[in-house]
Design a protein around this motif. Structure first.
Motif, PDB file in Angstrom:
ATOM      1  N   SER A 324      13.063  23.699 -20.782  1.00  0.00           N
ATOM      2  CA  SER A 324      14.105  23.126 -21.652  1.00  0.00           C
ATOM      3  C   SER A 324      14.637  21.815 -21.097  1.00  0.00           C
ATOM      4  CB  SER A 324      15.257  24.108 -21.835  1.00  0.00           C
ATOM      5  OG  SER A 324      15.990  24.270 -20.631  1.00  0.00           O
ATOM      6  N   GLY A 325      14.649  21.700 -19.757  1.00  0.00           N
ATOM      7  CA  GLY A 325      15.258  20.528 -19.151  1.00  0.00           C
ATOM      8  C   GLY A 325      16.774  20.595 -19.118  1.00  0.00           C
ATOM      9  N   VAL A 326      17.320  21.780 -19.370  1.00  0.00           N
ATOM     10  CA  VAL A 326      18.774  21.977 -19.405  1.00  0.00           C
ATOM     11  C   VAL A 326      19.160  22.966 -18.313  1.00  0.00           C
ATOM     12  CG1 VAL A 326      20.740  22.706 -20.822  1.00  0.00           C
ATOM     13  CG2 VAL A 326      18.791  21.550 -21.886  1.00  0.00           C
ATOM     14  N   ASP A 327      20.193  22.638 -17.536  1.00  0.00           N
ATOM     15  CA  ASP A 327      20.572  23.504 -16.424  1.00  0.00           C
ATOM     16  C   ASP A 327      21.252  24.775 -16.926  1.00  0.00           C
ATOM     17  OD1 ASP A 327      23.693  23.170 -16.246  1.00  0.00           O
ATOM     18  OD2 ASP A 327      22.903  21.143 -16.465  1.00  0.00           O
ATOM     19  N   ARG A 328      21.301  25.770 -16.048  1.00  0.00           N
ATOM     20  CA  ARG A 328      21.811  27.083 -16.441  1.00  0.00           C
ATOM     21  C   ARG A 328      23.281  27.055 -16.818  1.00  0.00           C
ATOM     22  NH1 ARG A 328      20.641  32.824 -13.275  1.00  0.00           N
ATOM     23  NH2 ARG A 328      21.923  34.148 -14.653  1.00  0.00           N
ATOM     24  N   ASP A 329      24.063  26.242 -16.122  1.00  0.00           N
ATOM     25  CA  ASP A 329      25.499  26.178 -16.437  1.00  0.00           C
ATOM     26  C   ASP A 329      25.722  25.678 -17.867  1.00  0.00           C
ATOM     27  OD1 ASP A 329      26.215  27.115 -13.979  1.00  0.00           O
ATOM     28  OD2 ASP A 329      26.670  25.146 -13.120  1.00  0.00           O
ATOM     29  N   THR A 330      24.942  24.693 -18.271  1.00  0.00           N
ATOM     30  CA  THR A 330      25.085  24.168 -19.633  1.00  0.00           C
ATOM     31  C   THR A 330      24.692  25.214 -20.662  1.00  0.00           C
ATOM     32  OG1 THR A 330      24.656  21.910 -18.861  1.00  0.00           O
ATOM     33  CG2 THR A 330      24.355  22.344 -21.216  1.00  0.00           C
ATOM     34  N   ILE A 331      23.593  25.906 -20.402  1.00  0.00           N
ATOM     35  CA  ILE A 331      23.172  26.979 -21.315  1.00  0.00           C
ATOM     36  C   ILE A 331      24.251  28.055 -21.391  1.00  0.00           C
ATOM     37  CG2 ILE A 331      21.439  28.781 -21.725  1.00  0.00           C
ATOM     38  CD1 ILE A 331      19.385  26.947 -20.382  1.00  0.00           C
ATOM     39  N   GLN A 332      24.869  28.361 -20.256  1.00  0.00           N
ATOM     40  CA  GLN A 332      25.953  29.346 -20.220  1.00  0.00           C
ATOM     41  C   GLN A 332      27.121  28.889 -21.089  1.00  0.00           C
ATOM     42  OE1 GLN A 332      26.083  32.346 -18.082  1.00  0.00           O
ATOM     43  NE2 GLN A 332      27.765  32.814 -19.490  1.00  0.00           N
ATOM     44  N   GLN A 333      27.457  27.597 -21.025  1.00  0.00           N
ATOM     45  CA  GLN A 333      28.558  27.071 -21.831  1.00  0.00           C
ATOM     46  C   GLN A 333      28.268  27.206 -23.328  1.00  0.00           C
ATOM     47  OE1 GLN A 333      30.102  23.136 -20.678  1.00  0.00           O
ATOM     48  NE2 GLN A 333      29.074  23.405 -18.707  1.00  0.00           N
ATOM     49  N   ILE A 334      27.031  26.891 -23.729  1.00  0.00           N
ATOM     50  CA  ILE A 334      26.669  27.038 -25.146  1.00  0.00           C
ATOM     51  C   ILE A 334      26.802  28.496 -25.565  1.00  0.00           C
ATOM     52  CG2 ILE A 334      24.848  26.757 -26.860  1.00  0.00           C
ATOM     53  CD1 ILE A 334      23.618  24.609 -25.030  1.00  0.00           C
ATOM     54  N   ALA A 335      26.253  29.388 -24.739  1.00  0.00           N
ATOM     55  CA  ALA A 335      26.271  30.817 -25.070  1.00  0.00           C
ATOM     56  C   ALA A 335      27.693  31.361 -25.131  1.00  0.00           C
ATOM     57  CB  ALA A 335      25.441  31.590 -24.048  1.00  0.00           C
ATOM     58  N   ASP A 336      28.553  30.908 -24.228  1.00  0.00           N
ATOM     59  CA  ASP A 336      29.945  31.380 -24.237  1.00  0.00           C
ATOM     60  C   ASP A 336      30.634  30.999 -25.543  1.00  0.00           C
ATOM     61  OD1 ASP A 336      29.684  32.484 -21.728  1.00  0.00           O
ATOM     62  OD2 ASP A 336      30.617  30.809 -20.665  1.00  0.00           O
ATOM     63  N   GLN A 337      30.402  29.783 -26.002  1.00  0.00           N
ATOM     64  CA  GLN A 337      30.998  29.347 -27.269  1.00  0.00           C
ATOM     65  C   GLN A 337      30.428  30.149 -28.437  1.00  0.00           C
ATOM     66  OE1 GLN A 337      31.581  24.913 -27.678  1.00  0.00           O
ATOM     67  NE2 GLN A 337      30.532  24.895 -25.693  1.00  0.00           N
ATOM     68  N   TYR A 338      29.148  30.433 -28.366  1.00  0.00           N
ATOM     69  CA  TYR A 338      28.506  31.233 -29.421  1.00  0.00           C
ATOM     70  C   TYR A 338      29.086  32.642 -29.454  1.00  0.00           C
ATOM     71  CZ  TYR A 338      24.741  33.536 -32.041  1.00  0.00           C
ATOM     72  OH  TYR A 338      24.017  34.261 -32.960  1.00  0.00           O
ATOM     73  N   ILE A 339      29.270  33.207 -28.288  1.00  0.00           N
ATOM     74  CA  ILE A 339      29.787  34.578 -28.209  1.00  0.00           C
ATOM     75  C   ILE A 339      31.216  34.670 -28.736  1.00  0.00           C
ATOM     76  CG2 ILE A 339      30.499  36.375 -26.563  1.00  0.00           C
ATOM     77  CD1 ILE A 339      28.032  35.500 -24.852  1.00  0.00           C
ATOM     78  N   SER A 340      32.022  33.649 -28.473  1.00  0.00           N
ATOM     79  CA  SER A 340      33.436  33.698 -28.863  1.00  0.00           C
ATOM     80  C   SER A 340      33.682  33.279 -30.310  1.00  0.00           C
ATOM     81  CB  SER A 340      34.265  32.808 -27.937  1.00  0.00           C
ATOM     82  OG  SER A 340      33.864  31.449 -28.055  1.00  0.00           O
ATOM     83  N   ALA A 341      32.697  32.680 -30.967  1.00  0.00           N
ATOM     84  CA  ALA A 341      32.883  32.201 -32.342  1.00  0.00           C
ATOM     85  C   ALA A 341      32.809  33.344 -33.343  1.00  0.00           C
ATOM     86  CB  ALA A 341      31.837  31.144 -32.664  1.00  0.00           C
ATOM     87  N   LYS A 342      33.489  33.131 -34.464  1.00  0.00           N
ATOM     88  CA  LYS A 342      33.524  34.153 -35.515  1.00  0.00           C
ATOM     89  C   LYS A 342      32.488  33.891 -36.596  1.00  0.00           C
ATOM     90  CE  LYS A 342      36.631  36.166 -39.003  1.00  0.00           C
ATOM     91  NZ  LYS A 342      37.989  36.101 -39.619  1.00  0.00           N
ATOM     92  N   ASN A 343      32.399  32.654 -37.057  1.00  0.00           N
ATOM     93  CA  ASN A 343      31.467  32.286 -38.132  1.00  0.00           C
ATOM     94  C   ASN A 343      30.593  31.125 -37.663  1.00  0.00           C
ATOM     95  OD1 ASN A 343      32.545  34.151 -40.076  1.00  0.00           O
ATOM     96  ND2 ASN A 343      34.248  32.742 -40.407  1.00  0.00           N
ATOM     97  N   VAL A 344      29.349  31.411 -37.378  1.00  0.00           N
ATOM     98  CA  VAL A 344      28.442  30.424 -36.802  1.00  0.00           C
ATOM     99  C   VAL A 344      27.350  30.071 -37.809  1.00  0.00           C
ATOM    100  CG1 VAL A 344      26.858  29.887 -34.912  1.00  0.00           C
ATOM    101  CG2 VAL A 344      28.868  31.347 -34.507  1.00  0.00           C
ATOM    102  N   VAL A 345      27.132  28.777 -37.986  1.00  0.00           N
ATOM    103  CA  VAL A 345      26.000  28.284 -38.763  1.00  0.00           C
ATOM    104  C   VAL A 345      25.101  27.494 -37.819  1.00  0.00           C
ATOM    105  CG1 VAL A 345      25.248  26.729 -40.622  1.00  0.00           C
ATOM    106  CG2 VAL A 345      27.255  28.194 -40.951  1.00  0.00           C
ATOM    107  N   ILE A 346      23.812  27.773 -37.881  1.00  0.00           N
ATOM    108  CA  ILE A 346      22.841  26.999 -37.112  1.00  0.00           C
ATOM    109  C   ILE A 346      22.029  26.170 -38.096  1.00  0.00           C
ATOM    110  CG2 ILE A 346      20.958  27.036 -35.446  1.00  0.00           C
ATOM    111  CD1 ILE A 346      21.859  29.763 -34.527  1.00  0.00           C
ATOM    112  N   GLY A 347      22.054  24.856 -37.905  1.00  0.00           N
ATOM    113  CA  GLY A 347      21.302  23.949 -38.765  1.00  0.00           C
ATOM    114  C   GLY A 347      20.264  23.198 -37.952  1.00  0.00           C
ATOM    115  N   TRP A 348      19.156  22.883 -38.590  1.00  0.00           N
ATOM    116  CA  TRP A 348      18.087  22.176 -37.882  1.00  0.00           C
ATOM    117  C   TRP A 348      17.263  21.365 -38.865  1.00  0.00           C
ATOM    118  CZ3 TRP A 348      18.058  27.256 -39.229  1.00  0.00           C
ATOM    119  CH2 TRP A 348      16.981  27.704 -39.997  1.00  0.00           C
ATOM    120  N   CYS A 349      16.499  20.457 -38.309  1.00  0.00           N
ATOM    121  CA  CYS A 349      15.603  19.656 -39.135  1.00  0.00           C
ATOM    122  C   CYS A 349      14.264  19.538 -38.409  1.00  0.00           C
ATOM    123  CB  CYS A 349      16.237  18.305 -39.435  1.00  0.00           C
ATOM    124  SG  CYS A 349      15.562  17.496 -40.904  1.00  0.00           S
TER     125      CYS A 349
END
Length: 727
Positions: A324-349
């Motif tokens: 990924s080229g992304v360090d573990r702490d950054t991945i942890q931060q993304i996951a923490d926000q995902y876990i704490s969110a109530k309504n999540v939309v994932i968009g991509w192109c």
């Protein structure tokens, strides 16, 4: 050229005013306010609620690209002596922008075998020629390709023609963009479209935007991101490139945003090109390690969870971080926000779909969403950000190699049509058959098939081996001058706001709009439906299966669509009262997944192999702020601060590592081809990666495809650089 501090804003307004000066203020205003769906991206606006109005009824909803497309259709007609003045070799010296602004096409044109000039031909002679060539070619040596510009009505007739001819060699431009989304979502949740409605974004508290740059390609989405941030929500952007408009954007319709700008990304993460699957696996790994998955949802509404869980657990953090080229702490931060969110939309192109593992990317996005029960209910879900305004609608009405079973059964039962059982050809399969000399006729309903293809040399060879190529187009593009067969015919068509009858289009939110059409600006062009119906009457004379004369009526076509297309049953109300509607069964609610089991499916996906040597860069091809799909309206890319397109944008560390200097000329080489005299430019892109402009850089992209979706890897090309000798 210096980039601005924000995307959008006064520069976008000034540009739109410049277009208004060019074509006439009142004319442009009337055209934009007419009840016609937007001609550009699939975010959608216009229709029966009025021009510059979205499906929620908000005004003004418009962007620079909408004005660009409209202004192009309002330009003068091609000069009467244009094709006598310029032969095919001279036209090949024109770039995309110069061809686009050569004028509106107003009469049929024929490039005969051995000739160097396109010459006018009458409509009767042109249609007779098409029918003669189609009959001679037959079902096994003909393919049908459609862009996302066409209406549902034209698309339905188009695919019906191919089936009545006895072939499933019919497809649309999604195979080169979002087909991986359709295949990936279909295998995971049972529907290939996005699962949310526009109003769901009003409740989103976390939007994860991955592999997309809507600030350039879908500007009207920026207002939704602005509003998410204003109400305290978060927007995590995952993109190897730091895109100006995803950092700060000035929404022209919002005074506060125009004055002070709007912060878009609350967190900006730059992985390697192609490293998204590893990053997403890392997010899933954190969720599982913290036991934060929605176990009750998983048990009640999903299957294959154990295999997915085992695959994630077996994937090492070292491999995730390295790929990924992304360090573990950054991945942890993304996951923490995902876990704490109530309504999540994932968009991509297409940063997700344009890889040889693009379908697996989409399946992994679905895995992450399913892990916390963020799909299958309102106010959360999955959102492929589709490109052209009706590409989703064309898929809905059957412009695909294989019809969905429900539609297949209705066609055979209600119309008595035996649909061909032979396998269909996706877009690359059509090109490969052409390259083998197995195609005699290519029927292109809009678009630029040549310009959309990877491996430009291969595409040129393939199309030159086709006996007859037919294009239905509004303006010239590179396909008309490079993507020519032994014989090439161009038929001029009307844009949707000049159609004599109303048409329908489907947005990325599965909302079907009705466009009123309007008065033609020029004599000569015809509607796509009238052309297809005329060909059908001649081609199937004496065949009583379909009344092609009756199908000159758009209402008659809509009656068939309502009867035959699952989810389009509400089209009956459109016929009666111009009522617009959401396609049923798409915006999944109450966890009713349209799969055989009624459950969503997890997929166990190992990390792909992405070998890159030390002297190579991972190249992604991108669009500029001044273009739409393969159409280049402006050579400048304002948001990236580039005044030209013959550049390779690189991280400063890579420039130094490879012993290069900014503005030095290099030859960029890949296994597919090379581009000489390209300028090296410094840019904020993840080290080890680079970007160049599409479609020019297509010459570098191999024509290999994702085995599941048949989508080329436009964003996963390995390149090397050689310094060009100075004179």
């Amino acid at each position: 050229m210096k980039a601005p501090r924000s995307g959008g804003g006064w520069k976008a307004i000034k540009y739109s005013l410049t277009l208004a000066n060019r074509v006439g203020w009142w004319k442009l205003w009337k055209s934009m306010r007419s009840k016609n769906a937007c001609k550009t991206c699939a975010v959608g606006m216009g229709g029966q609620k009025g021009g510059m109005v979205n499906e929620a009824g908000l005004f003004p909803e418009v962007c620079k690209k909408s004005f660009q497309a409209m202004a192009s259709d309002m330009q003068p007609a091609v000069a009467s002596d244009f094709f006598a003045k310029y032969n095919i070799d001279q036209l090949r010296s024109f770039n995309s922008r110069k061809l686009e602004y050569s004028g509106r096409l107003t009469e049929p044109l024929l490039l005969s075998p051995g000739e160097k000039h396109y010459k006018p031909i009458s409509w009767d002679a042109a249609l007779d020629l098409v029918v003669e060539r189609l009959k001679a070619s037959g079902p096994e040596r003909t393919f049908y390709y459609a862009s996302g510009r066409s209406s549902n009505e034209a698309g339905f007739l188009f695919q019906m023609m191919s089936r009545l001819m006895g072939t499933n060699y019919v497809n649309n431009c999604s195979y080169y963009c979002h087909q991986a989304s359709g295949v990936g979502l279909g295998s995971s949740i049972g529907t290939g479209a996005g699962t949310i409605k526009l109003e769901d974004l009003e409740h989103t508290d976390l939007y994860i935007l991955i592999g997309a740059n809507p600030s350039s390609n879908h500007p009207r989405l920026m207002k939704a991101f602005m509003e998410i941030r204003r109400r305290g929500g978060k927007v995590i952007v995952i993109n190897p490139v730091k895109e100006l408009g995803l950092v700060n954007f000035k929404v022209p319709s919002d005074v506060r945003s125009m004055l002070f700008g709007s912060s878009i990304a609350s967190m900006y993460v730059q992985p390697h090109v192609g490293g998204d699957l590893a990053l997403l696996t890392g997010i899933a790994k954190v969720v599982l390690e913290q036991n934060a998955q929605d176990s009750s949802f998983i048990a009640a509404h999903t299957e294959n969870y154990e295999a997915f869980q085992e695959q994630v657990n077996q994937t090492s953090w070292d491999d995730i971080i390295a790929q990924s080229g992304v360090d573990r702490d950054t991945i942890q931060q993304i996951a923490d926000q995902y876990i704490s969110a109530k309504n999540v939309v994932i968009g991509w192109c297409m940063g997700i779909t344009h890889h040889l593992h693009g379908t697996n990317n989409v399946q992994t996005i679905a895995n992450v969403s399913l892990l916390r029960g963020m799909v299958g209910r309102r106010e959360a879900g999955l959102m492929p950000i589709r490109g052209h305004s009706n590409v989703q609608g064309l898929g809905s009405v059957g412009v695909t190699p294989g019809l969905k079973q429900a539609m297949l059964e209705r066609l055979e039962k209600q119309l008595g049509i035996q649909v061909p059982t032979t396998p269909g050809y996706d877009t690359m399969a059509c090109m490969e058959a052409s390259h083998r000399g197995e195609i005699d006729f290519a029927f292109c309903l809009g678009g630029n098939l040549y310009g959309s293809n990877p491996d430009t040399k291969y595409a040129l060879e393939a199309m030159s081996r086709i006996k007859t190529i037919l294009y239905l187009s509004t303006t010239l593009n590179t396909g008309h001058v490079w993507g020519t067969g032994e014989e090439t015919l161009i038929l001029p068509v009307l844009p949707r706001d000049e159609e004599p009858q109303s048409t329908t289009q489907e947005s990325m939110f599965s909302y079907v709009r009705m466009s009123d059409g309007g008065k033609s600006r020029y004599e000569g062009p015809r509607s796509e439906v009238s052309i297809l119906a005329a060909i059908g009457q001649k081609l199937f004379a004496g065949d009583n299966r379909i009344d092609w004369k009756k199908l000159e009526s758009h209402s008659a076509i809509r009656e068939l669509i309502a009867d035959l297309i699952p989810g389009y049953e509400n089209m009956h109300q459109t016929i009666e009262s111009n009522k617009e509607f959401h396609v049923t069964g798409r915006a999944v609610a109450e966890y009713q997944f349209p799969t055989e089991s009624g459950k969503a499916k997890f997929h166990a996906i190992p990390l792909p192999e992405i070998p890159v040597d030390d002297n190579q860069l991972r190249l992604m091809t991108v669009r500029s702020e001044g273009q739409f799909n393969s159409v280049v309206y402006d050579d400048e890319d304002i948001y990236r601060g580039q005044e030209r397109r013959d550049v390779i944008l690189m991280n400063r560390a890579d420039i130094d590592r490879l012993g290069l200097k900014p503005d030095q000329r290099v030859k960029v080489k890949s296994e597919a081809g090379e581009m000489p005299y390209i300028l090296v430019r410094e840019f904020d892109v993840r080290a080890g990666n680079a970007l160049m402009y599409y479609p020019e850089a297509n010459i570098l992209v191999p024509h290999t495809v994702d085995p599941l979706s048949k989508t080329p890897g436009f964003k996963s090309t390995r390149v090397t650089l050689e310094v060009e000798a100075t004179v």
